[in-house]
Design a protein around this motif. Structure first.
Motif, PDB file in Angstrom:
ATOM      1  N   THR A  20       0.835  -1.691   0.475  1.00 25.65           N
ATOM      2  CA  THR A  20      -0.048  -0.031   0.165  1.00 25.65           C
ATOM      3  C   THR A  20       0.837   1.236   0.111  1.00 25.65           C
ATOM      4  O   THR A  20       0.807   2.064   0.082  1.00 25.65           O
ATOM      5  CB  THR A  20      -1.194  -0.023   0.976  1.00 25.65           C
ATOM      6  N   GLY A  21       1.796   0.898   0.329  1.00 26.06           N
ATOM      7  CA  GLY A  21       3.261   2.371  -0.423  1.00 26.06           C
ATOM      8  C   GLY A  21       3.437   3.427   1.011  1.00 26.06           C
ATOM      9  O   GLY A  21       3.249   4.184   0.608  1.00 26.06           O
ATOM     10  N   LEU A  22       3.010   2.049   1.496  1.00 31.67           N
ATOM     11  CA  LEU A  22       3.108   2.685   3.579  1.00 31.67           C
ATOM     12  C   LEU A  22       4.482   2.751   4.052  1.00 31.67           C
ATOM     13  O   LEU A  22       4.825   3.422   5.505  1.00 31.67           O
ATOM     14  CB  LEU A  22       1.551   2.252   4.257  1.00 31.67           C
ATOM     15  N   ARG A  47      -5.734   4.433   2.779  1.00 34.78           N
ATOM     16  CA  ARG A  47      -4.655   3.063   2.364  1.00 34.78           C
ATOM     17  C   ARG A  47      -4.638   2.918   3.977  1.00 34.78           C
ATOM     18  O   ARG A  47      -4.347   1.180   3.423  1.00 34.78           O
ATOM     19  CB  ARG A  47      -3.247   3.616   1.993  1.00 34.78           C
ATOM     20  N   VAL A  48      -4.087   3.187   4.899  1.00 38.49           N
ATOM     21  CA  VAL A  48      -4.315   2.362   6.253  1.00 38.49           C
ATOM     22  C   VAL A  48      -5.016   1.686   6.568  1.00 38.49           C
ATOM     23  O   VAL A  48      -5.159   0.819   7.324  1.00 38.49           O
ATOM     24  CB  VAL A  48      -3.689   3.410   7.745  1.00 38.49           C
ATOM     25  N   ALA A  49      -6.488   2.024   6.088  1.00 37.19           N
ATOM     26  CA  ALA A  49      -7.774   1.403   6.793  1.00 37.19           C
ATOM     27  C   ALA A  49      -7.846  -0.149   5.238  1.00 37.19           C
ATOM     28  O   ALA A  49      -7.907  -1.247   6.087  1.00 37.19           O
ATOM     29  CB  ALA A  49      -9.206   2.212   6.806  1.00 37.19           C
ATOM     30  N   ILE A  50      -7.029   0.282   4.986  1.00 32.42           N
ATOM     31  CA  ILE A  50      -7.433  -0.771   3.613  1.00 32.42           C
ATOM     32  C   ILE A  50      -6.291  -1.826   3.682  1.00 32.42           C
ATOM     33  O   ILE A  50      -6.711  -3.208   4.415  1.00 32.42           O
ATOM     34  CB  ILE A  50      -7.485  -0.101   2.695  1.00 32.42           C
ATOM     35  N   ALA A  51      -4.963  -1.023   4.359  1.00 31.65           N
ATOM     36  CA  ALA A  51      -4.308  -2.018   4.490  1.00 31.65           C
ATOM     37  C   ALA A  51      -4.159  -3.005   6.071  1.00 31.65           C
ATOM     38  O   ALA A  51      -4.024  -4.323   5.931  1.00 31.65           O
ATOM     39  CB  ALA A  51      -2.408  -1.316   5.000  1.00 31.65           C
ATOM     40  N   ARG A  52      -5.059  -3.124   7.262  1.00 36.22           N
ATOM     41  CA  ARG A  52      -5.590  -3.318   7.894  1.00 36.22           C
ATOM     42  C   ARG A  52      -6.503  -4.280   7.761  1.00 36.22           C
ATOM     43  O   ARG A  52      -6.380  -5.185   8.179  1.00 36.22           O
ATOM     44  CB  ARG A  52      -5.975  -2.252   9.058  1.00 36.22           C
ATOM     45  N   MET A  57      -6.534   6.843  -6.204  1.00 31.29           N
ATOM     46  CA  MET A  57      -7.084   5.596  -5.171  1.00 31.29           C
ATOM     47  C   MET A  57      -8.161   4.798  -5.552  1.00 31.29           C
ATOM     48  O   MET A  57      -7.457   3.180  -5.628  1.00 31.29           O
ATOM     49  CB  MET A  57      -8.177   6.452  -3.395  1.00 31.29           C
ATOM     50  N   GLN A  58      -8.257   4.945  -6.594  1.00 27.94           N
ATOM     51  CA  GLN A  58      -9.298   4.298  -7.617  1.00 27.94           C
ATOM     52  C   GLN A  58      -8.083   2.859  -8.016  1.00 27.94           C
ATOM     53  O   GLN A  58      -8.109   1.539  -8.789  1.00 27.94           O
ATOM     54  CB  GLN A  58     -10.020   4.840  -9.127  1.00 27.94           C
ATOM     55  N   LEU A  59      -7.274   3.498  -8.548  1.00 30.67           N
ATOM     56  CA  LEU A  59      -5.803   3.408  -9.228  1.00 30.67           C
ATOM     57  C   LEU A  59      -4.773   2.024  -8.161  1.00 30.67           C
ATOM     58  O   LEU A  59      -4.824   0.470  -8.518  1.00 30.67           O
ATOM     59  CB  LEU A  59      -4.689   3.534 -10.019  1.00 30.67           C
TER      60      LEU A  59
END
Length: 282
Positions: A137-139, A157-162, A188-190
């Motif tokens: 997620t690039g974090l 991105r954090v929420a999705i990665a979690r 974010m769509q990409l």
């Protein structure tokens, strides 16, 4: 191909991972009455699919997602995950809301690790998954940052990665990019489409943005309003991987994309106008 109202939505042969059969949902009103949010919904999502739900206000999109998540139970019908009834929330389903709902006192790394701390996985496995999903997620460079130091897109991105770190069978997204500016939304769509391709996770996403639904989804399911019910199921037949190249934003300018977007918009508008003509609430 359009699947007409009341039909079971599928994308081909084979077993479905998520299935709703004859699902209805009623809510009690303050006055003691009953409000029917969903009625007779039949929907099937195959393993690895990306399905987007669209519809006007009152169509029950978020209610449907909460039933799959197990946050509420149907008043009628059944909700199945891989053939077993959904009886409550579980780590096999990850849910991401518009707000992102990250924990402000936890760093990015510890936010991503949160769900894993509740699962019977070893410390080494937890560290491995956190590192992988931070990179995906690039974090990685922000692993020690607090949410207040992040942009809106970074927090999502954090929420999705979690959610993904628990490696759920289904990722449920409820208007995840609704509060973002246009440029960040497209970024974010990409991002989410790449993560879906990389992980193979089944995704069911609610959005009000028809263009977003057509760009992201393999299928766009339109819900009619009052009560919410299946109106149409439209396959997205676009060049997603021409010459091995993942779908990019240039797809949005293709004639076939514009035609499909207009078809979905016409479906949503038609059911919204029918809903408004009845004098029902929004």
């Amino acid at each position: 191909m359009t699947v007409t109202e009341g039909s079971v939505a599928t994308s081909g042969p084979g077993p479905s991972l998520v299935r709703l059969d004859g699902v209805g949902k009623d809510f009690r009103t303050i006055a003691g009455g009953s409000l029917r949010a969903l009625d007779g919904v039949d929907l099937a999502v195959r393993r690895g699919e990306f399905v987007c739900l669209v519809g006007a206000s009152g169509s029950g999109k978020s209610t449907l997602l909460s039933l799959i998540a197990g946050l509420s139970a149907p008043s009628r019908g059944t909700v199945l995950l891989d053939g077993a009834p959904v009886t409550g929330p579980g780590p096999d389903r990850g849910l991401v809301l518009q707000s992102g709902a990250v924990y402000p006192w936890r760093t990015v790394e510890r936010n991503v690790a949160f769900g894993l701390e509740l699962l019977p996985v070893s410390r080494a496995e937890r560290a491995r998954r956190v590192a992988w999903y931070l990179a995906e997620t690039g974090l990685t460079g922000l692993r020690h940052a607090l949410p207040k130091q992040l942009s809106g897109g970074q927090r999502q991105r954090v929420a999705i990665a979690r959610a993904l770190a628990c490696e759920p069978r289904v990722l449920l997204l409820d208007e995840p990019f609704g509060a973002l500016d246009v440029q960040t939304k497209e970024d974010m769509q990409l991002f989410v489409r790449r993560v879906w391709a990389d992980t193979g996770t089944t995704v069911v996403m609610v959005t009000h943005d028809v263009e977003e639904a057509v760009f992201l989804g393999q299928r766009v399911v339109v819900l009619a309003s009052d009560p919410g019910r299946l109106a149409a199921d439209l396959p997205v037949q676009l060049p997603p991987d021409r010459d091995g190249t993942p779908r990019d934003l240039a797809v949005k300018r293709l004639p076939e994309f514009l035609t499909l977007r207009a078809e979905v918009e016409d479906q949503v508008r038609a059911y919204h106008q029918r809903h408004a003509a009845t004098g029902s609430g929004g």
